[in-house]
Write a protein that holds these residues in place. Structure first.
Motif, PDB file in Angstrom:
ATOM      1  N   LEU A   1       3.557   5.773  -5.667  1.00 48.44           N
ATOM      2  CA  LEU A   1       3.420   5.863  -7.125  1.00 48.44           C
ATOM      3  C   LEU A   1       2.304   6.815  -7.530  1.00 48.44           C
ATOM      4  O   LEU A   1       2.395   7.507  -8.555  1.00 48.44           O
ATOM      5  N   VAL A   2       1.248   6.876  -6.727  1.00 44.98           N
ATOM      6  CA  VAL A   2       0.146   7.789  -7.034  1.00 44.98           C
ATOM      7  C   VAL A   2       0.450   9.206  -6.547  1.00 44.98           C
ATOM      8  O   VAL A   2       0.145  10.194  -7.231  1.00 44.98           O
ATOM      9  N   GLY A   3       1.056   9.307  -5.362  1.00 46.21           N
ATOM     10  CA  GLY A   3       1.244  10.619  -4.752  1.00 46.21           C
ATOM     11  C   GLY A   3       2.389  11.423  -5.327  1.00 46.21           C
ATOM     12  O   GLY A   3       2.337  12.662  -5.333  1.00 46.21           O
TER      13      GLY A   3
ATOM     14  N   ILE B   1       1.371  13.627  -8.279  1.00 44.90           N
ATOM     15  CA  ILE B   1       0.505  14.705  -7.794  1.00 44.90           C
ATOM     16  C   ILE B   1       1.333  15.790  -7.127  1.00 44.90           C
ATOM     17  O   ILE B   1       1.160  16.988  -7.394  1.00 44.90           O
TER      18      ILE B   1
ATOM     19  N   VAL C   1      -4.757   3.447   0.046  1.00 40.33           N
ATOM     20  CA  VAL C   1      -4.166   4.475  -0.823  1.00 40.33           C
ATOM     21  C   VAL C   1      -5.007   5.738  -0.799  1.00 40.33           C
ATOM     22  O   VAL C   1      -4.485   6.853  -0.684  1.00 40.33           O
ATOM     23  N   TYR C   2      -6.316   5.584  -0.901  1.00 40.76           N
ATOM     24  CA  TYR C   2      -7.191   6.760  -0.881  1.00 40.76           C
ATOM     25  C   TYR C   2      -7.128   7.486   0.461  1.00 40.76           C
ATOM     26  O   TYR C   2      -7.038   8.719   0.511  1.00 40.76           O
TER      27      TYR C   2
ATOM     28  N   LEU D   1       2.224   1.726  -3.524  1.00 36.57           N
ATOM     29  CA  LEU D   1       1.174   2.223  -4.417  1.00 36.57           C
ATOM     30  C   LEU D   1       0.857   3.695  -4.121  1.00 36.57           C
ATOM     31  O   LEU D   1       0.641   4.489  -5.044  1.00 36.57           O
ATOM     32  N   THR D   2       0.840   4.047  -2.845  1.00 41.45           N
ATOM     33  CA  THR D   2       0.578   5.442  -2.478  1.00 41.45           C
ATOM     34  C   THR D   2       1.684   6.351  -2.977  1.00 41.45           C
ATOM     35  O   THR D   2       1.426   7.483  -3.425  1.00 41.45           O
TER      36      THR D   2
ATOM     37  N   SER E   1       0.825  -1.210   0.000  1.00 44.83           N
ATOM     38  CA  SER E   1       0.000   0.000   0.000  1.00 44.83           C
ATOM     39  C   SER E   1       0.854   1.252   0.000  1.00 44.83           C
ATOM     40  O   SER E   1       0.524   2.240  -0.672  1.00 44.83           O
TER      41      SER E   1
ATOM     42  N   LEU F   1      -3.396   8.989   1.170  1.00 34.42           N
ATOM     43  CA  LEU F   1      -2.719   9.719   0.098  1.00 34.42           C
ATOM     44  C   LEU F   1      -2.259  11.108   0.524  1.00 34.42           C
ATOM     45  O   LEU F   1      -1.138  11.514   0.185  1.00 34.42           O
TER      46      LEU F   1
END
Length: 323
Positions: free
Chosen positions: A121-123, A126, A198-199, A118-119, A115, A202
């Motif tokens: 990679l997403v954050g 942003i 992740v949500y 993944l966070t 997790s 984040l």
């Protein structure tokens, strides 16, 4: 001797023009600023930890509270020291013998690590986009990142149930567009847990990354481009190393609470999800085995604190070597 001390204290060169009471007041305020955080940690971290650790060394009993008190001052100082012979470490031995707890710890660490990755990679994109955005709109972007905190955490997790369930919004959208022919089974799986973590966490990743990327000197990237460095190489050789403090801070802020997460695995992962937070809840409330649940909590805390302390020492040594 007293005249010399009076002369030194009255000298502007000795006290920078401030009186002795003023200097003592500043010294007291400076020490108070340091003492208050330590008192906060003492009363709200160390004392509860000692209480939980003491319960973990007791034995289960059919009473209220459901354990045999140990190291109690009600019998006086002599009774307190005599209680050392009654300490019971069987609860910790039980945790190593039962595969349920070992698997729960391992599963929690693996889920939290995935997790966190993944966070990140997403954050990271942003935060990078926010740092490179015009200064006028950066406060608005920050507000949008923090905005989910204005809603209850539990309500946000429940909202994902309505999105991920077989007849939820996500499946309805995919079915209406013809992307899928039958509903996807996402709820009550590890995929739902990853989505929820992740949500939910984040912002804890984006904010440290944004703070590190915003302070970066972008002229270094321009200089690398002028020297013929490709954008990808410039990112891995300049941008990412300079953002490592934010990466480490964000990963710690996500990984630590994710290991002991209970709400997300319970609501999105279903009853078959094995994580230490759910195991701790079941031992404490369902089985009412406070000594074992306290031992689980102590091991979980040590599992998180020890690596952090080792990392801080390694970081402090690296900073001393740089100096």
């Amino acid at each position: 001797m007293s005249n010399a001390v009076t002369a030194v204290s009255a000298s502007p060169a000795a006290n920078d023009g401030k009186s002795v009471p003023a200097r003592l007041g500043e010294a007291f305020v400076g020490r108070l600023v340091i003492i208050i955080p330590y008192l906060w940690l003492l009363f709200f971290f160390l004392v509860p930890f000692i209480i939980v650790f003491k319960i973990s060394l007791s034995q289960t009993a059919i009473a209220m509270p459901p354990y045999t008190p140990v190291l109690d001052f009600r019998d006086g100082i002599s009774g307190f020291f005599a209680g050392f012979g009654e300490l019971n470490f069987d609860n910790y031995a039980w945790l190593t013998q039962d595969a349920l707890y070992v698997n729960a710890y391992v599963s929690s660490v693996i889920i939290a690590a995935i997790s966190t990755l993944l966070t990140l990679l997403v954050g990271y994109p942003i935060a990078y986009g926010m740092a490179r955005a015009p200064a006028a709109i950066r406060p608005t972007l920050l507000m949008l990142v923090i905005l989910p905190f204005w809603t209850s955490f539990l309500i946000r997790v429940y909202a994902w149930i309505g999105i991920l369930k077989p007849e939820g919004l996500l499946n309805q959208l995919l079915l209406s567009t013809g992307i899928i022919s039958q509903p996807l089974i996402i709820l009550n799986t590890y995929t739902a847990i990853f989505i929820g973590i992740v949500y939910s966490y984040l912002p804890f990743m984006v904010l440290p990354l944004y703070s590190a990327l915003e302070k970066m000197d972008h002229s270094l990237i321009e200089a690398a481009k002028d020297l013929g460095c490709p954008p990808t190489s410039a990112f891995w050789k300049i941008t990412f190393p300079l953002s490592l403090p934010g990466v480490i801070a964000g990963c710690l802020l996500v990984f630590i609470p994710a290991v002991g997460e209970f709400v997300i695995p319970d609501l999105l992962g279903g009853s078959q999800t094995l994580m230490i937070g759910k195991t701790l809840w079941n031992e404490f409330f369902a089985n009412r085995d406070w000594p074992v649940s306290s031992a689980v909590a102590v091991i979980l805390l040590l599992l998180l604190i020890v690596p952090i302390m080792l990392f801080q020492r390694a970081q402090a040594r690296a900073q001393e070597q740089d100096r």
